[in-house]
Scaffold this motif. Sequence first.
Motif, PDB file in Angstrom:
ATOM      1  N   GLU A 391       9.500  -3.757  -4.791  1.00 33.67           N
ATOM      2  CA  GLU A 391       9.205  -2.318  -4.808  1.00 33.67           C
ATOM      3  C   GLU A 391       7.760  -2.065  -5.223  1.00 33.67           C
ATOM      4  O   GLU A 391       7.143  -1.092  -4.782  1.00 33.67           O
ATOM      5  CB  GLU A 391      10.195  -1.564  -5.711  1.00 33.67           C
ATOM      6  CG  GLU A 391      10.075  -1.829  -7.194  1.00 33.67           C
ATOM      7  CD  GLU A 391      10.686  -3.159  -7.651  1.00 33.67           C
ATOM      8  OE1 GLU A 391      11.099  -3.963  -6.790  1.00 33.67           O
ATOM      9  OE2 GLU A 391      10.741  -3.394  -8.867  1.00 33.67           O
ATOM     10  N   TRP A 394       5.641  -2.847  -2.187  1.00 38.42           N
ATOM     11  CA  TRP A 394       5.697  -1.769  -1.201  1.00 38.42           C
ATOM     12  C   TRP A 394       4.912  -0.545  -1.687  1.00 38.42           C
ATOM     13  O   TRP A 394       4.379   0.211  -0.877  1.00 38.42           O
ATOM     14  CB  TRP A 394       7.148  -1.425  -0.867  1.00 38.42           C
ATOM     15  CG  TRP A 394       7.276  -0.603   0.387  1.00 38.42           C
ATOM     16  CD1 TRP A 394       7.891   0.607   0.527  1.00 38.42           C
ATOM     17  CD2 TRP A 394       6.797  -0.957   1.703  1.00 38.42           C
ATOM     18  NE1 TRP A 394       7.813   1.034   1.830  1.00 38.42           N
ATOM     19  CE2 TRP A 394       7.138   0.093   2.575  1.00 38.42           C
ATOM     20  CE3 TRP A 394       6.096  -2.061   2.219  1.00 38.42           C
ATOM     21  CZ2 TRP A 394       6.815   0.085   3.925  1.00 38.42           C
ATOM     22  CZ3 TRP A 394       5.766  -2.067   3.571  1.00 38.42           C
ATOM     23  CH2 TRP A 394       6.117  -1.002   4.399  1.00 38.42           C
ATOM     24  N   ASP A 395       4.804  -0.394  -2.983  1.00 38.97           N
ATOM     25  CA  ASP A 395       3.912   0.652  -3.507  1.00 38.97           C
ATOM     26  C   ASP A 395       2.475   0.418  -3.037  1.00 38.97           C
ATOM     27  O   ASP A 395       1.691   1.366  -2.903  1.00 38.97           O
ATOM     28  CB  ASP A 395       3.928   0.668  -5.040  1.00 38.97           C
ATOM     29  CG  ASP A 395       5.184   1.320  -5.612  1.00 38.97           C
ATOM     30  OD1 ASP A 395       5.896   2.023  -4.873  1.00 38.97           O
ATOM     31  OD2 ASP A 395       5.444   1.120  -6.821  1.00 38.97           O
ATOM     32  N   THR A 399       1.675   2.435   2.952  1.00 36.10           N
ATOM     33  CA  THR A 399       0.766   3.170   3.840  1.00 36.10           C
ATOM     34  C   THR A 399      -0.648   2.620   3.646  1.00 36.10           C
ATOM     35  O   THR A 399      -0.960   2.039   2.601  1.00 36.10           O
ATOM     36  CB  THR A 399       0.738   4.679   3.514  1.00 36.10           C
ATOM     37  OG1 THR A 399       0.184   4.846   2.195  1.00 36.10           O
ATOM     38  CG2 THR A 399       2.128   5.306   3.561  1.00 36.10           C
ATOM     39  N   ARG A 402      -2.090   3.858   0.457  1.00 32.14           N
ATOM     40  CA  ARG A 402      -1.634   3.162  -0.752  1.00 32.14           C
ATOM     41  C   ARG A 402      -2.402   1.855  -0.958  1.00 32.14           C
ATOM     42  O   ARG A 402      -2.733   1.503  -2.087  1.00 32.14           O
ATOM     43  CB  ARG A 402      -0.123   2.899  -0.686  1.00 32.14           C
ATOM     44  CG  ARG A 402       0.686   4.156  -0.965  1.00 32.14           C
ATOM     45  CD  ARG A 402       2.175   3.883  -1.047  1.00 32.14           C
ATOM     46  NE  ARG A 402       2.802   5.016  -1.703  1.00 32.14           N
ATOM     47  CZ  ARG A 402       3.058   5.096  -2.994  1.00 32.14           C
ATOM     48  NH1 ARG A 402       2.799   4.074  -3.800  1.00 32.14           N
ATOM     49  NH2 ARG A 402       3.597   6.186  -3.503  1.00 32.14           N
ATOM     50  N   ALA A 405      -5.683   2.858  -2.348  1.00 28.58           N
ATOM     51  CA  ALA A 405      -5.595   3.255  -3.759  1.00 28.58           C
ATOM     52  C   ALA A 405      -5.462   2.023  -4.654  1.00 28.58           C
ATOM     53  O   ALA A 405      -6.060   1.953  -5.738  1.00 28.58           O
ATOM     54  CB  ALA A 405      -4.406   4.196  -3.964  1.00 28.58           C
ATOM     55  N   ARG A 409      -8.169   0.728  -7.490  1.00 30.40           N
ATOM     56  CA  ARG A 409      -7.848   0.416  -8.891  1.00 30.40           C
ATOM     57  C   ARG A 409      -8.421  -0.936  -9.294  1.00 30.40           C
ATOM     58  O   ARG A 409      -8.661  -1.190 -10.470  1.00 30.40           O
ATOM     59  CB  ARG A 409      -6.329   0.415  -9.111  1.00 30.40           C
ATOM     60  CG  ARG A 409      -5.713   1.796  -9.200  1.00 30.40           C
ATOM     61  CD  ARG A 409      -4.361   1.786  -9.942  1.00 30.40           C
ATOM     62  NE  ARG A 409      -3.327   1.012  -9.283  1.00 30.40           N
ATOM     63  CZ  ARG A 409      -2.629   1.395  -8.221  1.00 30.40           C
ATOM     64  NH1 ARG A 409      -2.883   2.558  -7.670  1.00 30.40           N
ATOM     65  NH2 ARG A 409      -1.691   0.632  -7.702  1.00 30.40           N
TER      66      ARG A 409
END
Lengths: 413, 413
Positions: A391, A394-395, A399, A402, A405, A409
């Motif tokens: 999970e 997949w975060d 997309t 994502r 992003a 980070r």
Amino acid sequence: MAEGIGIIGAGVAGLHLALYLQQHDIPVIVYSDQATQQMASGRIRNTVAHHHTTVAREQALGVDHWEIGQYGYFCHHHALGSPGPGIPPLRFPGDFEAPSRGIDYRVYLPRLALDYQERGGDFRVGPVTGADVPALAGRHELIVVATGKAGLAGMFPLRADKMPYDKPMRRLCGGLYHGVAYSAPKGVTMSIAPGHGELLEIPMFSAEGFVTALLFENVPGGATEILADAQYGDDPKAFENLVLDILRAHHPAVFERADPAEFRLTGPDDLVQGALTPTVRQDYVQLADGRWAIAIGDAHTVVDPVIGQGANVASYEAWELGTLITEDPVFDERFCRKAAARRANRVEATVDWTNLMIGLPPAPHLLRLLGAMSASRPVADEFTNNFNYPERQWDILATPERTDAFLARHGMG
Amino acid sequence: MAEGIGIIGAGVAGLHLALYLQQHDIPVIVYSDQATQQMASGRIRNTVAHHHTTVAREQALGVDHWEIGQYGYFCHHHALGSPGPGIPPLRFPGDFEAPSRGIDYRVYLPRLALDYQERGGDFRVGPVTGADVPALAGRHELIVVATGKAGLAGMFPLRADKMPYDKPMRRLCGGLYHGVAYSAPKGVTMSIAPGHGELLEIPMFSAEGFVTALLFENVPGGATEILADAQYGDDPKAFENLVLDILRAHHPAVFERADPAEFRLTGPDDLVQGALTPTVRQDYVQLADGRWAIAIGDAHTVVDPVIGQGANVASYEAWELGTLITEDPVFDERFCRKAAARRANRVEATVDWTNLMIGLPPAPHLLRLLGAMSASRPVADEFTNNFNYPERQWDILATPERTDAFLARHGMG
């Protein structure tokens, strides 16, 4: 009189759930189509490794029989072939926070089945098909279907919304071999031959001792597809030479550690060839008598083995269902809905991530992430450790935004 | 440039989320329609208590300003009036595992708003309506709507599947009073007058010190409904005498502790009368510019106050959203779906349980449970402590079969 939980299937999902329930004094019967000694023989079932989240469950269940420092491995080695002129190949590692472990299921499953029986577990051997389920349901408060064999998965309708492919995306050739030196640090090598497919090279412990699993994930029409059709039995040496030739041409990071003089399949049963269409099925169904049946493991989802998540998600589903059974042992639709809801995020992420990894052509944001991994060890480590947490992976990959992003980070915006 | 999270609303949901994000160094701005000093005055907002799960969040947020041994309470006292000839009234207690606490929100909210501002929080005062949301969304990465005021909840479509009532089931009269001695042990008294409604008597700390909240939940057409219409301002003494008369006739367990000579409303603003239709709204919506808005607290669900869950579930929603923001700060549909999924079990259980409690006539399995509570202290304790865990309460009350299974586990099959 109903006797607790009936589990159909004695793979990793069924056995982990059975051991969990047994540990919590909840009555359970396992229905297996194979006796324990049969589970130890026959054709290799898969080439899967258990990541640390699964190993931790094994520790909690008291079935951690293979000391992780000796039997485990510690990282992924990535080898990306050149996708075109002027683009160099890449190699880079990524570390786990805690080791993974690959044990041949012909060693692993019978050992756990014995654990369960030695602790007093009721283990019944015989064929079970869909036609037997109503009678079993009458004997139990809840039926758990933990195998896709004998058409049992068909009880659970397919979920088209989670099935982007209507045919296999890879043709598989998985086997156990002698003659491949382990990488250092000991790890899995994920080698990608652009346009042709992937090779997963996995340190594995089998009845022969330490061997090497080679799982070729071959793109239909690609240069390595021949491995999915080559007949070992016709000419073992020719088959092994073909494998070596393909390693040399398409997966040099593994070929470098192969000793042609020692290279051989560990035995005629130690090869599995085929292909699968990824499936997701509904979590549960109501039976004719009003009771409920829940699907775990292969009965619920079948994923391509390219990232080795099938067994890990099967164990996870077993664990989540076991905890819910201890918390709320009332087996009605509310129970089934809760069982589905609590596992949905990880299970759906496992499916979506795996399906992204076998997409053709590869998604640009996946390639962007792989490139970033080659340039940033923290990025590579996080991707690698996320094999424990689909999970979270997949975060990062759901997309392109994502992925951006995530890279931002890591200072790679 | 987008500035973190914009929270519209400075009730318990908005402030708990703001404090959480501030604690985790995530940029946040709170938009409040009242300045801090205005929050300290005006009409009483509710008569809610915070259960220990909420108190634990206050401790984690560093806003646990009211020492729980002094300001808290420890149990529920249940008083069931006779439902008919030959059936005796019942009284029985139930204990919490850890204390709850009732603080007048005109004390509580401004204190937390000050905490947030003293820690450097950006707190902007002014009216916000739905028309302002697009401009605010352009200034933030995510909009959280934490108030039902100014029509803001209307951004989120209603969920008919979770709304069994199309009108209020109780007409309310809640106020703060002097002249009612606390029960011993100090607790909330839940008094049920069959056919007429419920009284919740709550030890409460207000600007006046320790007072007593009396929340009359009056069944339309019942003998106590007059309380929802009586005008305190017309004749304060007559109003107070009416309350005493109704206590005497219908809620004797509380009347016994009332001193008629001292009994009075603590002030003209310390009374709230009205009625509400329970609502559940969709968890999130996409705004015109593609960004997302999430509903928490009253913007998401409005429950009847009969079991005092509204503020507790608002705090819970704030906390769950805050943790997700720290874990996965990418504010897309996947984020919103995860936010909805992780709170669904408790929130929906809160709604369903509350709606069961105000159903007319009372569900037979609810009456069966209340009867069992009178006969079994462990049953009463578990029901009482489950005010902290609505999903566990709903595990017991979702169906008659679940109540039976629960009672069987307590040897009352």
